[in-house]
Scaffold this motif. Structure first.
Motif, mmCIF file in Angstrom:
data_model
loop_
_atom_site.group_PDB
_atom_site.id
_atom_site.type_symbol
_atom_site.label_atom_id
_atom_site.label_comp_id
_atom_site.label_asym_id
_atom_site.label_seq_id
_atom_site.Cartn_x
_atom_site.Cartn_y
_atom_site.Cartn_z
ATOM 1 N N ILE A 29 36.886 47.090 29.583
ATOM 2 C CA ILE A 29 36.490 45.912 30.346
ATOM 3 C C ILE A 29 35.239 46.226 31.155
ATOM 4 O O ILE A 29 35.169 47.253 31.831
ATOM 5 C CB ILE A 29 37.602 45.465 31.317
ATOM 6 N N THR A 30 34.243 45.355 31.082
ATOM 7 C CA THR A 30 33.123 45.415 32.017
ATOM 8 C C THR A 30 33.363 44.340 33.071
ATOM 9 O O THR A 30 33.763 43.212 32.749
ATOM 10 C CB THR A 30 31.772 45.174 31.331
ATOM 11 N N ALA A 31 33.178 44.701 34.336
ATOM 12 C CA ALA A 31 33.416 43.763 35.435
ATOM 13 C C ALA A 31 32.278 43.852 36.434
ATOM 14 O O ALA A 31 31.932 44.942 36.892
ATOM 15 C CB ALA A 31 34.740 44.084 36.124
ATOM 16 N N LYS A 32 31.707 42.711 36.759
ATOM 17 C CA LYS A 32 30.623 42.666 37.740
ATOM 18 C C LYS A 32 30.919 41.586 38.776
ATOM 19 O O LYS A 32 31.262 40.455 38.421
ATOM 20 C CB LYS A 32 29.281 42.376 37.064
ATOM 21 N N VAL A 33 30.808 41.953 40.056
ATOM 22 C CA VAL A 33 30.959 40.970 41.123
ATOM 23 C C VAL A 33 29.626 40.249 41.309
ATOM 24 O O VAL A 33 28.586 40.892 41.483
ATOM 25 C CB VAL A 33 31.382 41.629 42.450
ATOM 26 N N VAL A 34 29.674 38.927 41.257
ATOM 27 C CA VAL A 34 28.464 38.115 41.430
ATOM 28 C C VAL A 34 28.776 36.962 42.385
ATOM 29 O O VAL A 34 29.916 36.510 42.478
ATOM 30 C CB VAL A 34 27.955 37.560 40.083
ATOM 31 N N PRO A 35 27.755 36.459 43.108
ATOM 32 C CA PRO A 35 27.959 35.336 44.019
ATOM 33 C C PRO A 35 27.568 34.022 43.337
ATOM 34 O O PRO A 35 26.964 34.010 42.265
ATOM 35 C CB PRO A 35 26.976 35.650 45.140
ATOM 36 N N ILE A 36 27.923 32.926 43.993
ATOM 37 C CA ILE A 36 27.311 31.642 43.662
ATOM 38 C C ILE A 36 26.066 31.533 44.538
ATOM 39 O O ILE A 36 26.166 31.560 45.772
ATOM 40 C CB ILE A 36 28.262 30.464 43.951
ATOM 41 N N THR A 37 24.920 31.439 43.921
ATOM 42 C CA THR A 37 23.680 31.375 44.692
ATOM 43 C C THR A 37 23.426 29.947 45.182
ATOM 44 O O THR A 37 24.027 28.981 44.692
ATOM 45 C CB THR A 37 22.476 31.821 43.842
ATOM 46 N N GLU A 38 22.539 29.826 46.167
ATOM 47 C CA GLU A 38 22.177 28.500 46.659
ATOM 48 C C GLU A 38 21.604 27.646 45.538
ATOM 49 O O GLU A 38 21.854 26.437 45.471
ATOM 50 C CB GLU A 38 21.170 28.623 47.802
ATOM 51 N N LEU A 90 46.731 47.752 36.963
ATOM 52 C CA LEU A 90 45.350 47.973 37.352
ATOM 53 C C LEU A 90 44.817 46.670 37.932
ATOM 54 O O LEU A 90 44.907 45.618 37.290
ATOM 55 C CB LEU A 90 44.537 48.386 36.127
ATOM 56 N N PHE A 91 44.321 46.731 39.175
ATOM 57 C CA PHE A 91 43.828 45.545 39.872
ATOM 58 C C PHE A 91 42.326 45.658 40.085
ATOM 59 O O PHE A 91 41.834 46.700 40.536
ATOM 60 C CB PHE A 91 44.535 45.412 41.228
ATOM 61 N N LEU A 92 41.580 44.593 39.768
ATOM 62 C CA LEU A 92 40.156 44.502 40.061
ATOM 63 C C LEU A 92 39.923 43.186 40.775
ATOM 64 O O LEU A 92 40.365 42.134 40.311
ATOM 65 C CB LEU A 92 39.300 44.506 38.793
ATOM 66 N N GLY A 93 39.221 43.236 41.906
ATOM 67 C CA GLY A 93 38.989 42.015 42.651
ATOM 68 C C GLY A 93 37.652 41.997 43.355
ATOM 69 O O GLY A 93 37.071 43.048 43.664
ATOM 70 N N ALA A 94 37.162 40.787 43.622
ATOM 71 C CA ALA A 94 35.928 40.584 44.386
ATOM 72 C C ALA A 94 36.303 40.197 45.808
ATOM 73 O O ALA A 94 37.109 39.284 46.024
ATOM 74 C CB ALA A 94 35.087 39.480 43.752
ATOM 75 N N GLU A 105 29.380 30.202 54.769
ATOM 76 C CA GLU A 105 30.599 30.906 55.154
ATOM 77 C C GLU A 105 31.209 31.677 53.988
ATOM 78 O O GLU A 105 31.918 32.662 54.186
ATOM 79 C CB GLU A 105 31.646 29.921 55.705
ATOM 80 N N ASP A 106 30.955 31.221 52.767
ATOM 81 C CA ASP A 106 31.607 31.840 51.606
ATOM 82 C C ASP A 106 30.757 31.583 50.369
ATOM 83 O O ASP A 106 30.559 30.438 49.976
ATOM 84 C CB ASP A 106 33.011 31.241 51.415
ATOM 85 N N CYS A 107 30.251 32.660 49.742
ATOM 86 C CA CYS A 107 29.434 32.510 48.535
ATOM 87 C C CYS A 107 30.294 32.556 47.268
ATOM 88 O O CYS A 107 29.779 32.601 46.158
ATOM 89 C CB CYS A 107 28.347 33.577 48.478
ATOM 90 N N PHE A 108 31.642 32.540 47.442
ATOM 91 C CA PHE A 108 32.583 32.553 46.323
ATOM 92 C C PHE A 108 32.264 33.672 45.330
ATOM 93 O O PHE A 108 32.088 33.448 44.138
ATOM 94 C CB PHE A 108 32.637 31.180 45.636
ATOM 95 N N ALA A 109 32.194 34.890 45.872
ATOM 96 C CA ALA A 109 32.010 36.066 45.023
ATOM 97 C C ALA A 109 33.140 36.110 43.995
ATOM 98 O O ALA A 109 34.310 35.911 44.327
ATOM 99 C CB ALA A 109 32.014 37.331 45.876
ATOM 100 N N HIS A 110 32.780 36.376 42.742
ATOM 101 C CA HIS A 110 33.761 36.340 41.661
ATOM 102 C C HIS A 110 33.379 37.372 40.604
ATOM 103 O O HIS A 110 32.361 38.056 40.715
ATOM 104 C CB HIS A 110 33.850 34.941 41.061
ATOM 105 N N LEU A 111 34.200 37.472 39.577
ATOM 106 C CA LEU A 111 33.989 38.462 38.527
ATOM 107 C C LEU A 111 33.400 37.823 37.277
ATOM 108 O O LEU A 111 33.899 36.797 36.795
ATOM 109 C CB LEU A 111 35.313 39.131 38.149
ATOM 110 N N ASP A 112 32.349 38.443 36.744
ATOM 111 C CA ASP A 112 31.925 38.205 35.364
ATOM 112 C C ASP A 112 32.521 39.340 34.548
ATOM 113 O O ASP A 112 32.343 40.521 34.881
ATOM 114 C CB ASP A 112 30.394 38.206 35.241
ATOM 115 N N LEU A 113 33.217 38.999 33.461
ATOM 116 C CA LEU A 113 34.017 39.970 32.723
ATOM 117 C C LEU A 113 33.674 39.981 31.244
ATOM 118 O O LEU A 113 33.380 38.935 30.648
ATOM 119 C CB LEU A 113 35.508 39.643 32.877
#
Length: 257
Positions: A137-146, A75-79, A159-167
């Motif tokens: 598993i709870t998974a949420k995609v979140v960005p790095i904000t300014e 099972l794969f989960l990705g941002a 160019e890239d907000c480094f979207a990642h997973l909070d798990l």
């Protein structure tokens, strides 16, 4: 929000809360993969993305994707890599045994295959994944904000907000031999080696937890014995509608639309 303040949390610059309730950090290295949990019938690897901080001896890192191996399943989960963030646009990719998992963009939408269920906890970017009797598993995609970047000096660009997973992880059938960055904290009688008095207690053991790829249960502390015929499965790099490239030396998967 994902369960970032409860045992089993893996959020932010990876901040963990162990099964023993202790908060710690494991930074790993950007563009590399590490085993978070390894047990006889459950193995979870994470792909780390990040930025080098020239003023520190480590990378800023975040978990971009995870792979869960159990029995003979993957099972794969990705941002997805994202420049400008919009909460209403779904940036979450899921596959089960190599096949894309598609869900309507509405809260409560559900997908099921045998013991595996995926439910949208929000209209976009937020799901709960459960395998009956094994894990949730709870998974949420979140960005790095300014603002985050300014406060922590991450150096994030447009160019890239480094979207990642909070798990958030819950486990239902771990053995006493479980290991991994997070998994070891669920062992009966586990004694933490962390400097709890430190402002940011950091878990060491990079070599113990490093894996050769996101899909490989081959970290030094692996306990996984479930069968996994990865060669027969369609990897995310072959998914329609995605452009994927491997990370450094072929480790990990980085995707964008």
């Amino acid at each position: 929000m994902a369960d970032c303040d409860k045992p089993g949390a893996v959020c932010q610059d990876p901040r963990f809360i162990g099964g023993d309730g202790t908060t710690f950090y494991f930074h790993g290295k950007k563009d590399q993969d590490f085993c978070l949990v390894s047990d006889s019938n459950l193995h979870i690897n994470a792909h780390f993305i990040g930025r080098r901080n020239e003023n520190m001896g480590r990378d800023f890192t975040w978990v971009q994707s995870i792979v869960i191996l159990f029995e003979n399943h993957q099972l794969f989960l990705g941002a997805l890599k994202t420049s400008t963030w919009d909460d209403s646009v779904d940036r979450l990719v899921l596959t089960f045994d190599g096949e894309p998992v598609t869900l309507p963009d509405s809260q409560g939408a559900n997908w099921q295959s045998g013991k595996v269920s995926v439910t949208r906890t929000g209209a976009a970017n937020y799901v709960t994944v459960e395998v009956e009797g094994n894990f949730k598993i709870t998974a949420k995609v979140v960005p790095i904000t300014e603002e985050d970047s300014r406060i922590h000096n991450y150096g994030i660009t447009k160019e890239d907000c480094f979207a990642h997973l909070d798990l958030g992880f819950k486990f239902y059938s771990l053995s006493n031999e479980v290991h991994g960055v997070l998994g070891q904290t669920y062992k009966p009688g586990y004694v933490s080696r962390l400097n709890i008095g430190a402002k940011m207690p950091v878990m060491g053991g990079y070599r113990d937890f490093h894996t050769s790829s996101l899909f490989a249960p081959d970290c030094a502390v692996t306990r996984f014995t479930g069968s996994s015929d990865g060669d027969a499965l369609m990897m995310p790099s072959e998914m329609p509608g995605l452009s994927c490239g491997s990370g450094i030396d072929g480790r990990g998967v980085v995707c964008k639309r």
